[in-house]
Design a protein around this motif. Sequence first.
Motif, PDB file in Angstrom:
ATOM      1  N   ILE A   1       0.848  -1.183   0.000  1.00  0.00           N
ATOM      2  CA  ILE A   1       0.000   0.000   0.000  1.00  0.00           C
ATOM      3  C   ILE A   1       0.887   1.238   0.000  1.00  0.00           C
ATOM      4  O   ILE A   1       1.788   1.370   0.838  1.00  0.00           O
ATOM      5  CB  ILE A   1      -0.963  -0.023   1.198  1.00  0.00           C
ATOM      6  CG1 ILE A   1      -1.936  -1.187   1.001  1.00  0.00           C
ATOM      7  CG2 ILE A   1      -1.707   1.296   1.316  1.00  0.00           C
ATOM      8  CD1 ILE A   1      -2.670  -1.596   2.223  1.00  0.00           C
TER       9      ILE A   1
ATOM     10  N   GLY B   1      -2.450   5.575  -0.218  1.00  0.00           N
ATOM     11  CA  GLY B   1      -3.507   4.615   0.058  1.00  0.00           C
ATOM     12  C   GLY B   1      -3.826   3.669  -1.087  1.00  0.00           C
ATOM     13  O   GLY B   1      -4.591   2.731  -0.909  1.00  0.00           O
ATOM     14  N   THR B   2      -3.231   3.894  -2.256  1.00  0.00           N
ATOM     15  CA  THR B   2      -3.516   2.976  -3.352  1.00  0.00           C
ATOM     16  C   THR B   2      -2.614   1.742  -3.255  1.00  0.00           C
ATOM     17  O   THR B   2      -1.626   1.721  -2.515  1.00  0.00           O
ATOM     18  CB  THR B   2      -3.306   3.631  -4.725  1.00  0.00           C
ATOM     19  OG1 THR B   2      -1.967   4.103  -4.784  1.00  0.00           O
ATOM     20  CG2 THR B   2      -4.259   4.776  -4.952  1.00  0.00           C
ATOM     21  N   VAL B   3      -3.001   0.747  -4.019  1.00  0.00           N
ATOM     22  CA  VAL B   3      -2.287  -0.519  -3.962  1.00  0.00           C
ATOM     23  C   VAL B   3      -1.328  -0.615  -5.143  1.00  0.00           C
ATOM     24  O   VAL B   3      -1.689  -0.260  -6.264  1.00  0.00           O
ATOM     25  CB  VAL B   3      -3.287  -1.692  -4.015  1.00  0.00           C
ATOM     26  CG1 VAL B   3      -2.558  -3.025  -3.978  1.00  0.00           C
ATOM     27  CG2 VAL B   3      -4.291  -1.596  -2.871  1.00  0.00           C
TER      28      VAL B   3
END
Lengths: 709, 121, 164
Positions: free
Chosen positions: A679, A683-685
Amino acid sequence: MSGNELDAGREAFKEEAAELLSELELSLLDLEQHPTDDELIGRVFRAMHTIKGSGAMFGFDDIADFTHEVETAFDLVRMGKLAVSKELTNLTLRARDQIRTMIDASEGKASVDNAVTEDIVVSLQILIKVSDGTAEASDIAQTESAASEDKSLQATYRIKFKPFAELFTTGTNPVLLLNELRQMGTCNVIAQTDAIPPLEQFNPETCATYWDVIVTTTQDVNAIRDVFIFVDGMCELTIERIDDDLEYDDSEAGMKLGEILAERGDVKLDEVNSLLDGQKKVGQILVDAGMVDKGHIQAALAEQQQLKEIQEQRQKAASAASIRVASYRLDKLVDLVGELVTVQARLSQTAVVNGEATLTSIAEEVERLTWELRDSTMGIRMLPMGTTFSKFKRLVRDLSLDLGKEIQLATDGADTELDKTVIEKLSDPLVHIIRNSVDHGIEKPDVRFAAGKPRMGTVRLSAGHSGASVLIKIEDDGAGLDKDAILRKAIAKGLISNDAELSEKEIYGLIMLPGFSTSESVTSVSGRGVGMDVVKKNVDALRGSIDIKSKKGFGSTFILQLPLTLAIIDGLLVKVADDIFVIPLSVVEECVELTKADVEKMNDRHVSNVRGVLIPYIRLREHFSIDADDLETEQIVVTEVDDKKVGFVVDYVIGEHQTVIKSLGRMFREIEGVSGATILGDGTVALILDVPRLVNTVERDTPTRTVGV
Amino acid sequence: MDKVIMTVDDSASVRQMVAFTLKGAGYAVIQAVDGKDALAKLASEHIDMIITDLNMPNLDGIGLVKAVRGMPEHKFMPIIMVTTESQESKKLEGRAAGATGWIVKPFKPEQLMSVVRKVLG
Amino acid sequence: MSVSATVEPTQYLTFKLEEEVFALDIQKVREVLEFSSVTRVPRTPEFMRGVINLRGSVVPVVDLRLKFGMTHTEKTVNTCVIIVEVAFDNESMVLGALSDSVQEVIELEPQMIEQAPSIGMKLRTDFIKGMGKRDNEFMIILDIDKIFTVEELAFAQEAGQSAA
């Protein structure tokens, strides 16, 4: 083999058994509901099998023997010769409880009622109507030896063994008795030769040597007396315990007079030392004075040394006291550290953007602390491979003894560190592979000798890092795998068809199929076909792979490749169109530019000239089918895996990133080329690339275009 | 070379049990039905150790031990006597005759093995 | 497993895919999220939209519309991710299902649920637990555990790989 290592092994066994037993209970309860579920039956069988195997290895013979009976029953169930009945599950549950009791008994926490054991065994035998003698007469009553082996009962004895001169005339070989003592624990044997007459009076048929032995053992004094049982009345024998008055912490009392005087300020320590330096040792003085024979001084020194070591060990045990932590707590801690690392990355990013001095300095401080915390948390989970080596040494020793073979285990890379869970999960597979090598691989000494090999066979267990993975090799110099025999067997078992054409690699792969086992006989060593299929399953579960190499007559090599499944790695963030990927920094060599002109120069071949060296590359956009506009300039991240350099073409490199590895979950288990996710600060993967597998995939799919030049 | 052990007993089942156990542990086994048979086999075969019963026709265990100890080439041969608990006196007699050790009937395979390892290695 | 569904009234979460109303047993639903960004996982079937960050866990997201043979789900203000817990290969697994909009939570008595007709459903009938009827509106009650079986995925993966 020291008592320590054995104790560690026994502890491991107890832990493992406890886990297996609770699993077993659940499986049995399930089995009552679904009596024909093969998976459950297999699970029960394997649990029993493992308890039996490990139990025998660490001297829990009573447990091994008892478990063997239950295993036999479930082997019959597995073969469809016995149905799962209420009675069987009841008995097995009782057996499970009894094994639990036996383990507790070995720690002195319970006592075993042999009548119960007997009753279960007899009932099982009635149930399976044993008449052909496959289940040997049960011998159970050996709990007393297991019960006495507790670390706290370890004691040190001084044994003086002086045989009468005519000892040899009874066919007794005193060396064997001494060897027996050596097997009991840490042992120092000093032969005293002062009674040997001058050569002209020497009679080789009489025994003139006598021995002083210091032994530290968990067995009691009766066990030592038993060693000498046949020479009772034919020797002088004294056995004395000499560590009774050793305190657990008597460092004060252990100080020398000079040190005490120095501490009291009566003399200066270096003055005392210089005085002492000029002085002869007491032993030397006594020998010089002809008062004591040199051999006796040696025995006394050995005694002193051994007592000192034991004392040190005890102190170490007391001070290095460790606490046991449930692994879920550790996992939770690692998770939290992972979250913290992610948040810290955001903090640092914000601080940089913000540019405020106080915030920046706080962010830096947090960053430093976070990294330290990360390293120590990871450190808790890492264990050197060597911690498991001793158990394998013991395994090889005992197995070869049982099989009448001469085999040594050589080990290498003991300090290779691996995640604790990985090490734990590797234990079973390694035991199976080593067993196979000892049982099926290495020949009997005579056979080896006739084949022009040394009588002593070698199993080599080595561990080492290779890029981002750990390679564990188990090599033996035995007979090698017999391809024809494997094929015949696989055909006979219906695993492949008669006319199947298989490569060498595929043939070796057959032995990892469920239901394949080259062992025909039922021994406690090789087992009953619980083997390579389970090994493969376990290794797969660790996202690892097994490679088998073999040459008939020269031996076999099993290579386990495992990812370094650290929870956090250093990664390189790269951008490909709209997606961000992480490449593990450990495999990254360098980053170079790739222009359209470069590509044209190579006629669109996926090869780049990096300072005169041709390096094949993989275009991630192509490989992952990502559509985006072409770029004038891209970047190649050059990686090296297994001495092979391969480039990965990305849009651009963003920078380094502390990567907290998250599992992609069961659904994506089989995705080739992606080993996990992480992550990012926003907050994105982002996905983590599995570089070795990517290289393999591309090599396999398009062997000529990508890697060929 | 595997070591060779001779089991001497007039009971075929005891001989078989001993032979089975020893072979399983990698020893070669020669069987003899009594002391006389044992001496005959000792003369013709290489033998590293003897495990003998006490009560046998023709030549009994004590007699066998004495006879073997009398042969210079077998002076140091390990010999184990198989006794029953009621034969405490026989144990002493056997010891006096030169037996290396004893094992008490009935015994389990592992007990036999521990005795064999003790005297033969 | 919900054998009990035929005895007691059960709560269902209803949602829309295109114009059709679907329902899920509320016990299977963990939460409903707004759909923001999803990270694609290469070499997976198209209906696997990718993964999202669910409070520190990485959770796969599937496009039910694609799975059911409809068109690709476009992102709108109403698009939601329904986080469900499904049984997969004998273990429970958390995943997100895209829906065009989440409607409401309703209660259905067993007698309000009918067997799905075996033909004319456009949808594989083993995905369907039954047809719910409420205020003259029909909804398809999904058996979410059946939708993601191992075989399904293995098959889909092959397809995905050969397509890639």
